[in-house]
Design an enzyme around this catalytic site. Structure first.
Site, mmCIF file in Angstrom:
data_model
loop_
_atom_site.group_PDB
_atom_site.id
_atom_site.type_symbol
_atom_site.label_atom_id
_atom_site.label_comp_id
_atom_site.label_asym_id
_atom_site.label_seq_id
_atom_site.Cartn_x
_atom_site.Cartn_y
_atom_site.Cartn_z
ATOM 1 N N ASP A 231 -10.286 -5.262 75.803
ATOM 2 C CA ASP A 231 -11.511 -5.425 75.035
ATOM 3 C C ASP A 231 -12.138 -4.037 74.918
ATOM 4 O O ASP A 231 -11.864 -3.140 75.725
ATOM 5 C CB ASP A 231 -12.452 -6.411 75.719
ATOM 6 C CG ASP A 231 -13.415 -7.061 74.745
ATOM 7 O OD1 ASP A 231 -13.637 -6.484 73.668
ATOM 8 O OD2 ASP A 231 -13.934 -8.143 75.053
ATOM 9 N N CYS A 232 -12.981 -3.860 73.916
ATOM 10 C CA CYS A 232 -13.433 -2.509 73.590
ATOM 11 C C CYS A 232 -14.245 -1.882 74.715
ATOM 12 O O CYS A 232 -15.244 -2.453 75.154
ATOM 13 C CB CYS A 232 -14.216 -2.527 72.294
ATOM 14 S SG CYS A 232 -13.124 -2.825 70.890
#
Length: 771
Positions: free
Chosen positions: A317-318
C-alpha cells in the site's frame, strides 16, 4: 490505498545515506497520463533493432522473455522499474510506466495512472461495491468487471490509463464503524470471496480465455486483517492487529495461523489468488501480531507465494514501507525497512524504493501477460477500443441495473410501495441527500458519464417539490418548519437521508451508528404531519441504527440504497414506482448503537466470549439484537419454498486404523477419501405474486458447536427470476470437506460430526454427519 496521501502529492523521502539511497530508493519522474497514444515497449516500427531482443520476441515463452530482459538491465535501471511511477529504459525501447491505476467500481483517476483530462472526459461509475454486493448476483459482479476492463483498455489506447489496476478491496467489513466498509463486498467470507473471484475474472479475462494473458491486471487488497483506519486515535499506520495464532509448517516454511485468520480474514485473498488467478496482491499498512504485513515473510512468501502460488506481483500500500520505519518504528533505518520488505517477498512499492531480480521478474512477467512488450497495441487484441467504447448506452444501463438489483427494501407497510404515478399528484422530496451528485458514487471514483440524482429520477415520473431540510448530512441545524409544511401538503413523502464521505471514508471511521446530527428529528417530525405514505431512503456505506424509523408506523417504508453510482436516482425511482421489484439483501449486519458503545474497533476477535461479555462480530458469531440482519430484504411479492427430498445423512468412510474408530471424536480432518464427495440440496421456489420478481435464495449452515464454530455460516446463494405464479428448482451442491467443515483452534479444517442445521431459503432441516 492512501487516497488522502495521494491527493496531497508525493512527499519527500526521509534523509538517508547517499549510497544506500542510490541502491534501495529511487525517486521517480511523474508520469504523463494525458498522452493521446498508449505507452508500450518493443516498438519495432520506430526502432527495428528492438526486434533482435529476446524480450521483444513473442515467439518465446514469458519466462524466457523476462529472463532476457532482466539480464540486460543495470542495477539502476532495475531500481527505476520497481516503484509505482517506474522510469523507463530508453536504450531498450521501454517507456516510463505508472503502475497505479484504480478501478474499484469504474475507472478512477485516483493514483495518476488514469486521467479524464484528455480524450476521455468520463467513465461509467457503477454503484459503490457494498451496494453491488447486495445484489448477491455473481454474474453481475463479473459483468461489471468486464465493462470496467473494456473502458480501461479503451482509455489505455489513447494514453489516458494504465493496464494495472489496484482493485478490488476484499477486506471483511468486520466493524460497522469502518469508513472503508463501503469499498468492500460486506461481512461474509463466502460473499466477499465470490465477489472477488467474479470481479477479478471480469477485469482480467480475455475473450480467448487464456489464463496466461490479461486484459487488465487486477489487485486484491489490503492483505490482511485490515479494517481500522482512524478511530479515536487508533491509526491504520500504527495499528497492530492482534489475532491469536499458532505455528504451522508448509513444506519447509513456518507460518502462523489462527482460527479467525483462516476462517474470516484470509478466505477472500485465497480465493482471489487460487480461484481468480489475480495478478497482484497488496499488503496493508497495519501490523498483524507485531509484524508489518509488508515485511512478514510468513504472510508474503509463506502464504501468498508458498501456499497459494501467486502468478503475479506483491505490491505495498502506498508509503507502507516508509510507514514501517517512520510511523511504526519497526526498523531503525529506512534501508532496513526496504530490506525486510524485499526479503519477505515484496515486489513493488507504491511510491519509492527497491532492489532485486526476483521482484522485477514478477513485475515484468505481469506486463508480459498484458501485452506491454508485444509492440503496438493497435495490432493486438483490444487495440481497436477507444473513446467510443466508454460511457456507451449499454454500459450506463448496466450501472442503472446494478443499482436496481442492489437496493434493499427493509420495511414496507401495506398500501405503501410501490407508488402509483397516477395516484401521486404532489410528491414531497426532502433531505440532504435528495439532490446530491458526488455523494452517490462514494470513494475511489472517477468522473462519471453523467449524474441522475434521486430528485431528478423521481421528477421524471411525477411532479415534485423539494426541500433540503438540512444544509448537509452533518445536519447541525434543520429547517424543520419548511420540511413539515411541504410534507403536510403532499400526497406522499420521500426522505433521502444518510451519510457521505464527510462521515465515513478512508482515514475516517465513525464513532456511532446514528443518523448524523438532527436527521432523526427531521425524519420524525416530517412523518408526524404527513398525510400519505412516508418513504425513508438511506444513502450510506454502512449500517445505521434506525430503530426509531423501523418502529414508527408513520414511516411506511425504509429503503437502503448504499452509494448507488451515477444512475442512482433512476434506480431509486424505478423501485419506488414499481418498475423494478426489489431483490437486494443486506451484505452486512445493522446493529443498534448499544452494540458499539463498549466495543473497541481495535478488538479483532470475531467470536463471542461470554466470560467477558464480548458480543462477537458479524452475523456468524453475534447473537444479540439487530436493527436489521445480514441477508434481510423484502420484495413486493412473496415466494414460497419447498424442499425436494433433502438428504438427511452423510457417512464418512474412515480407515480401520483411524483413532476415531475407537474413541469418540467431535470432528475429523477435512482430508481423506470422503473429500470430493458432495450432496445435492434441492429447493422448489414459487412466485406467489401477481408480477415478476427475483428471489435471492440462501443456503446457510449451523454446524455442531465444536471448535468455537460459527453460529451460522453462508455456504451458497442463487438468484432466480420468476414470472407471476412461475416455479423453479434451485440446486445447491454441498461439498462435504469444504462446506461441512470448520476451522479448529490450530487453523486446520475439520469436518464437524453431529447435527448440521441447513437453512435453505426460508426453511430449515437437519443433516447428520457421522463416521
Amino acid at each position: 490505498m492512501s487516497y488522502l496521501r495521494q491527493t496531497k502529492g508525493n512527499r519527500a523521502l526521509s534523509s538517508v545515506s547517499t549510497l544506500l539511497l542510490s541502491i534501495l530508493f529511487f525517486i521517480t519522474k511523474p508520469s504523463n497520463a494525458q498522452s493521446s497514444s498508449p505507452k508500450f515497449a518493443c516498438d519495432v516500427t520506430k526502432n527495428p533493432s528492438l526486434a533482435g531482443y529476446g524480450f521483444c520476441n513473442t515467439g518465446l515463452n514469458a519466462e524466457a522473455r523476462v529472463t532476457d530482459l532482466v539480464g540486460r538491465l543495470t542495477l539502476e535501471e532495475k531500481i527505476g522499474f520497481l516503484v509505482s511511477k517506474a522510469t523507463g529504459v530508453s536504450r531498450l525501447g521501454i517507456p516510463d510506466y505508472n503502475w497505479w491505476s484504480e478501478a474499484l467500481h469504474g475507472v478512477s483517476d485516483v493514483g495518476d495512472g488514469s486521467s479524464f483530462k484528455g480524450p476521455v472526459p468520463g467513465a461509467t461509475s457503477f454503484p459503490q461495491v457494498i451496494l453491488t454486493a447486495a445484489s448477491f448476483n455473481v454474474s453481475l459482479f463479473q459483468a461489471i468487471g468486464k465493462v470496467v476492463s473494456t473502458e480501461a483498455r479503451a482509455m489505455y489506447n489513447v494514453g489516458a490509463a494504465g493496464l494495472t489496476f489496484w482493485s478490488p478491496n476484499v477486506n471483511i467489513f468486520r466493524d460497522p464503524r469502518w469508513g472503508r466498509g463501503q469499498e468492500t463486498p460486506g461481512e461474509d467470507p463466502t460473499l466477499v470471496s465470490k465477489y472477488a473471484v467474479a470481479y477479478v475474472k471480469g477485469l482480467q479475462g480475455t475473450d480467448g480465455g487464456d489464463p496466461n494473458l490479461l486484459k487488465v491486471a487486477a489487485c486484491c487488497k489490503h492483505y490482511t486483517a485490515y479494517d481500522v483506519d482512524n478511530w479515536k486515535g487508533v491509526s491504520r499506520y500504527t495499528f497492530n492487529s492482534v489475532v491469536l495464532r499458532k505455528q504451522r509448517t508448509f513444506v519447509f516454511l513456518k507460518y502462523f495461523v489462527t482460527i479467525d485468520m483462516d476462517d474470516t480474514f484470509q478466505p477472500p485473498f485465497k480465493s482471489c489468488v487460487v480461484d481468480g488467478n489475480v495478478a497482484s496482491v497488496m499488503c496493508s499498512y497495519n501490523q498483524v501480531n507485531g509484524k508489518p504485513t509488508c515485511a512478514d515473510p510468513d504472510l508474503l512468501s509463506g502464504v501468498i507465494r508458498g501456499q497459494w502460488k501467486l502468478n503475479g506481483y506483491i505490491v505495498s500500500d502506498c508509503d507502507s514501507v516508509e510507514v514501517i520505519y517512520a510511523n511504526q518504528h519497526y526498523t531503525k533505518t529506512p534501508e532496513e525497512a526496504v530490506a525486510k520488505s524485499m526479503l519477505a517477498g515484496l515486489d513493488l512499492n507504491c511510491d519509492h524504493f527497491t532492489d532485486v531480480d526476483t521482484a522485477i521478474s514478477n513485475n515484468f512477467a505481469t506486463l508480459m501477460r498484458l501485452g506491454f512488450f508485444n509492440g503496438d497495441p493497435k495490432k493486438h487484441p483490444y487495440g481497436n477500443l477507444g473513446p467510443q467504447d466508454v460511457c456507451t448506452a449499454e454500459n450506463q444501463e448496466l450501472a442503472r441495473e446494478a443499482a436496481r438489483q442492489g437496493i434493499v427494501l427493509l420495511k414496507n407497510s401495506p398500501g405503501s410501495l410501490p407508488f402509483s404515478p397516477s395516484a401521486i399528484k404532489t410528491l414531497a422530496v426532502i433531505g440532504p441527500n435528495a439532490n446530491v451528485t458526488d455523494t452517490m458514487i462514494g470513494n475511489y471514483h472517477g468522473v462519471p458519464c453523467k449524474y441522475t440524482t434521486p430528485l431528478q429520477g423521481l421528477v421524471e415520473t411525477v411532479w415534485a417539490k423539494y426541500q433540503m431540510g438540512c444544509p448537509n448530512v452533518a445536519c447541525t441545524e434543520a429547517d424543520i418548519d419548511s420540511a413539515t409544511s411541504l410534507a403536510a401538503s403532499a400526497d406522499a413523502v420521500v426522505l433521502v437521508m444518510g451519510t457521505d464521505l464527510s462521515i465515513e471514508r478512508e482515514d475516517h471511521d465513525r464513532v456511532d451508528l446514528f443518523l448524523p446530527g438532527k436527521q432523526q428529528q427531521l425524519v420524525t417530525e416530517v412523518a408526524k404531519v404527513a398525510k400519505g405514505p412516508v418513504v425513508l431512503v438511506i444513502m450510506s456505506g454502512g449500517g445505521l441504527d434506525v430503530t426509531f424509523a423501523k418502529n414508527d408506523p408513520k414511516i411506511t417504508s425504509i429503503m437502503w440504497v448504499g452509494f448507488p453510482g451515477q444512475a442512482g436516482g433512476l434506480a431509486i425511482a424505478d423501485v419506488i414506482f414499481g418498475r423494478h421489484n426489489p431483490s437486494g439483501k443486506l451484505p452486512m449486519t445493522w446493529y443498534p448503537q448499544s452494540y458499539v458503545e463498549n466495543l473497541p474497533m481495535s478488538n479483532m476477535n470475531m467470536r463471542a466470549d461470554n466470560s467477558t461479555g464480548y458480543p462477537g462480530r458479524t452475523y456468524r458469531f453475534y447473537t444479540g439484537e439487530t436493527v436489521y440482519a445480514f441477508g434481510d430484504g423484502i420484495s413486493y411479492i412473496h415466494f414460497n419454498h419447498r424442499l425436494i427430498k433433502p438428504p438427511r445423512l452423510v457417512s464418512l468412510s474412515l480407515a480401520k486404523s483411524h483413532p476415531c474408530r475407537t474413541s469418540k471424536c467431535q470432528s475429523v480432518d477435512a482430508i481423506g477419501p470422503y473429500c470430493g464427495k458432495a450432496i445435492e440440496v434441492q429447493l422448489r421456489v414459487r412466485n406467489a405474486g401477481e408480477r415478476e420478481g427475483t428471489d435471492t435464495v440462501f443456503l446457510f449452515t449451523t454446524p455442531p458447536a465444536v471448535h468455537r464454530s460459527p453460529v451460522k455460516h453462508l455456504l451458497a446463494f442463487e438468484k432466480v427470476c420468476l414470472g407471476k405464479k412461475e416455479k423453479a428448482v434451485v440446486r445447491f451442491n454441498v461439498d462435504v470437506c469444504k462446506d461441512l467443515s470448520v476451522v479448529d483452534e490450530t487453523g486446520k479444517r475439520k469436518i464437524a460430526l453431529g447435527v448440521h442445521v441447513l437453512h435453505v431459503g426460508s426453511l430449515k432441516y437437519s443433516l447428520i454427519v457421522r463416521i
